[in-house]
Design a protein around this motif. Structure first.
Motif, PDB file in Angstrom:
ATOM      1  N   THR A 151     -20.880  18.886  78.437  1.00 35.03           N
ATOM      2  CA  THR A 151     -22.150  19.548  78.705  1.00 35.03           C
ATOM      3  C   THR A 151     -21.971  21.055  78.524  1.00 35.03           C
ATOM      4  N   TYR A 152     -20.770  21.461  78.160  1.00 33.30           N
ATOM      5  CA  TYR A 152     -20.405  22.872  77.980  1.00 33.30           C
ATOM      6  C   TYR A 152     -21.301  23.537  76.937  1.00 33.30           C
ATOM      7  N   THR A 153     -21.779  24.757  77.248  1.00 34.73           N
ATOM      8  CA  THR A 153     -22.709  25.469  76.365  1.00 34.73           C
ATOM      9  C   THR A 153     -22.271  26.896  76.044  1.00 34.73           C
ATOM     10  N   ASN A 165     -19.533  14.945  68.023  1.00 33.09           N
ATOM     11  CA  ASN A 165     -18.607  15.991  67.607  1.00 33.09           C
ATOM     12  C   ASN A 165     -19.082  17.404  67.916  1.00 33.09           C
ATOM     13  N   VAL A 166     -20.006  17.574  68.861  1.00 34.27           N
ATOM     14  CA  VAL A 166     -20.509  18.909  69.196  1.00 34.27           C
ATOM     15  C   VAL A 166     -19.546  19.555  70.194  1.00 34.27           C
ATOM     16  N   LEU A 167     -18.856  20.602  69.742  1.00 33.09           N
ATOM     17  CA  LEU A 167     -17.903  21.292  70.606  1.00 33.09           C
ATOM     18  C   LEU A 167     -18.623  22.113  71.666  1.00 33.09           C
ATOM     19  N   THR A 168     -19.697  22.775  71.283  1.00 37.06           N
ATOM     20  CA  THR A 168     -20.511  23.560  72.195  1.00 37.06           C
ATOM     21  C   THR A 168     -21.857  23.812  71.540  1.00 37.06           C
ATOM     22  N   THR A 169     -22.835  24.216  72.332  1.00 39.39           N
ATOM     23  CA  THR A 169     -24.100  24.653  71.756  1.00 39.39           C
ATOM     24  C   THR A 169     -24.143  26.178  71.697  1.00 39.39           C
ATOM     25  N   GLY A 170     -23.072  26.812  72.145  1.00 40.01           N
ATOM     26  CA  GLY A 170     -22.902  28.254  71.997  1.00 40.01           C
ATOM     27  C   GLY A 170     -22.292  28.552  70.633  1.00 40.01           C
ATOM     28  N   ASN A 171     -21.750  29.740  70.478  1.00 46.66           N
ATOM     29  CA  ASN A 171     -21.130  30.142  69.215  1.00 46.66           C
ATOM     30  C   ASN A 171     -19.648  29.781  69.209  1.00 46.66           C
ATOM     31  N   VAL A 172     -19.107  29.501  68.017  1.00 42.93           N
ATOM     32  CA  VAL A 172     -17.675  29.307  67.832  1.00 42.93           C
ATOM     33  C   VAL A 172     -17.220  30.345  66.816  1.00 42.93           C
ATOM     34  N   THR A 173     -16.234  31.165  67.215  1.00 41.36           N
ATOM     35  CA  THR A 173     -15.747  32.248  66.362  1.00 41.36           C
ATOM     36  C   THR A 173     -14.259  32.088  66.120  1.00 41.36           C
ATOM     37  N   LEU A 224     -16.425  18.203  80.212  1.00 38.65           N
ATOM     38  CA  LEU A 224     -16.231  19.643  80.052  1.00 38.65           C
ATOM     39  C   LEU A 224     -17.588  20.291  80.261  1.00 38.65           C
ATOM     40  N   ALA A 225     -17.686  21.185  81.249  1.00 41.07           N
ATOM     41  CA  ALA A 225     -18.971  21.756  81.647  1.00 41.07           C
ATOM     42  C   ALA A 225     -18.884  23.278  81.730  1.00 41.07           C
ATOM     43  N   GLY A 226     -19.993  23.916  82.027  1.00 39.74           N
ATOM     44  CA  GLY A 226     -20.051  25.349  82.217  1.00 39.74           C
ATOM     45  C   GLY A 226     -20.679  26.062  81.040  1.00 39.74           C
ATOM     46  N   SER A 227     -20.775  27.398  81.175  1.00 38.68           N
ATOM     47  CA  SER A 227     -21.397  28.197  80.121  1.00 38.68           C
ATOM     48  C   SER A 227     -20.662  29.515  79.876  1.00 38.68           C
ATOM     49  N   ALA A 228     -19.577  29.758  80.578  1.00 30.55           N
ATOM     50  CA  ALA A 228     -18.814  30.994  80.380  1.00 30.55           C
ATOM     51  C   ALA A 228     -18.036  30.933  79.063  1.00 30.55           C
ATOM     52  N   ALA A 229     -17.734  32.088  78.509  1.00 29.59           N
ATOM     53  CA  ALA A 229     -16.940  32.159  77.278  1.00 29.59           C
ATOM     54  C   ALA A 229     -15.536  31.619  77.530  1.00 29.59           C
ATOM     55  N   PHE A 230     -14.929  31.087  76.485  1.00 26.46           N
ATOM     56  CA  PHE A 230     -13.646  30.394  76.573  1.00 26.46           C
ATOM     57  C   PHE A 230     -12.830  30.795  75.346  1.00 26.46           C
ATOM     58  N   THR A 231     -11.537  31.126  75.536  1.00 26.09           N
ATOM     59  CA  THR A 231     -10.693  31.550  74.425  1.00 26.09           C
ATOM     60  C   THR A 231      -9.508  30.605  74.271  1.00 26.09           C
ATOM     61  N   VAL A 232      -9.313  30.115  73.036  1.00 22.69           N
ATOM     62  CA  VAL A 232      -8.195  29.226  72.710  1.00 22.69           C
ATOM     63  C   VAL A 232      -7.315  29.958  71.707  1.00 22.69           C
ATOM     64  N   SER A 233      -6.059  30.170  72.063  1.00 21.87           N
ATOM     65  CA  SER A 233      -5.134  30.910  71.207  1.00 21.87           C
ATOM     66  C   SER A 233      -4.253  29.980  70.382  1.00 21.87           C
ATOM     67  N   GLY A 234      -4.640  28.723  70.256  1.00 27.70           N
ATOM     68  CA  GLY A 234      -3.866  27.747  69.492  1.00 27.70           C
ATOM     69  C   GLY A 234      -4.753  26.657  68.955  1.00 27.70           C
ATOM     70  N   SER A 235      -4.398  25.397  69.265  1.00 19.96           N
ATOM     71  CA  SER A 235      -5.124  24.219  68.793  1.00 19.96           C
ATOM     72  C   SER A 235      -5.987  23.639  69.904  1.00 19.96           C
ATOM     73  N   LEU A 236      -6.942  22.773  69.511  1.00 24.35           N
ATOM     74  CA  LEU A 236      -7.821  22.098  70.460  1.00 24.35           C
ATOM     75  C   LEU A 236      -7.941  20.651  70.026  1.00 24.35           C
ATOM     76  N   SER A 237      -7.833  19.716  70.988  1.00 25.49           N
ATOM     77  CA  SER A 237      -7.977  18.296  70.677  1.00 25.49           C
ATOM     78  C   SER A 237      -8.675  17.585  71.825  1.00 25.49           C
ATOM     79  N   PHE A 238      -9.864  17.022  71.519  1.00 23.67           N
ATOM     80  CA  PHE A 238     -10.615  16.243  72.487  1.00 23.67           C
ATOM     81  C   PHE A 238     -10.791  14.832  71.934  1.00 23.67           C
ATOM     82  N   PRO A 239     -10.592  13.799  72.771  1.00 26.15           N
ATOM     83  CA  PRO A 239     -10.525  12.410  72.300  1.00 26.15           C
ATOM     84  C   PRO A 239     -11.887  11.764  72.064  1.00 26.15           C
TER      85      PRO A 239
END
Length: 187
Positions: A91-93, A114-122, A69-84
């Motif tokens: 490398t997503y930031t 377990n680092v989801l991103t180095t950006g902000n999580v809201t 998972l890469a890139g640096s653009a903002a991303f919106t999840v309107s439900g659940s998230l699961s990464f194995p």
């Protein structure tokens, strides 16, 4: 296969798990996104988050090649998230917003670190409720974890962030229980 996930590109998206029906449009906030062994064409692949990337649930599961998972653009999840825990790297930031207005949402970030991103999580969904199912980190030198609206239950999981904010007049609840919260300092 490798590609950019943004708000307008339909390439590489399918509306069925068999990958026989092209979706015709990029995912929206009511669409589930699933990455699995059929997503890789037999080789490691990269999904780059681009402008306007949204979905309801996002799940990576049963990968037989490494997904990055890469890139640096903002991303919106309107439900659940699961990464194995296997065949997944990040490398997503960019900044991630969880904006569900329903409860029963889960977040699982099982890969090393377990680092989801180095950006902000809201967390910002009126009436939304999320429960952590694994340790969870928002960077170690950058990144802020914010609960603006909704309900976050850390579920006894370890949480790491530079800062952890929930300071506003919105209706919101944070349940820490037996979680260990590690704060790495002010950004």
């Amino acid at each position: 296969s490798t590609g950019t996930w943004d708000g307008s590109t339909a390439t590489n998206w399918f509306s069925d798990l068999a990958r026989t029906t092209p979706a015709g449009a990029a995912p929206t906030s009511i669409d589930d996104v699933i990455f699995d062994a059929s997503s890789d064409n037999g080789v490691p692949f990269t999904v780059t988050i681009g402008t306007g990337a949204v979905c309801r649930d996002v799940t990576a599961s049963g990968l037989d090649q490494t997904m990055t998972l890469a890139g640096s653009a903002a991303f919106t999840v309107s439900g659940s998230l699961s990464f194995p825990s296997s065949n997944f790297t990040r490398t997503y930031t960019g900044n991630i917003t969880f904006n569900s207005t329903a409860t029963g949402r889960n977040i699982t970030v099982s890969y090393t670190g377990n680092v989801l991103t180095t950006g902000n999580v809201t967390f910002n969904g009126v009436g939304g409720g999320w429960t952590l199912q694994s340790a969870f980190a928002v960077g170690t030198t950058t990144g802020i974890l914010k609960v603006t609206k909704g309900y976050l239950d850390t579920n006894g999981q370890s949480v790491t962030s530079v800062t952890f904010e929930s300071n506003n007049t919105n209706t919101r609840t944070v349940t820490l229980g037996a979680s260990t919260i590690t704060l790495c300092g002010a950004p």
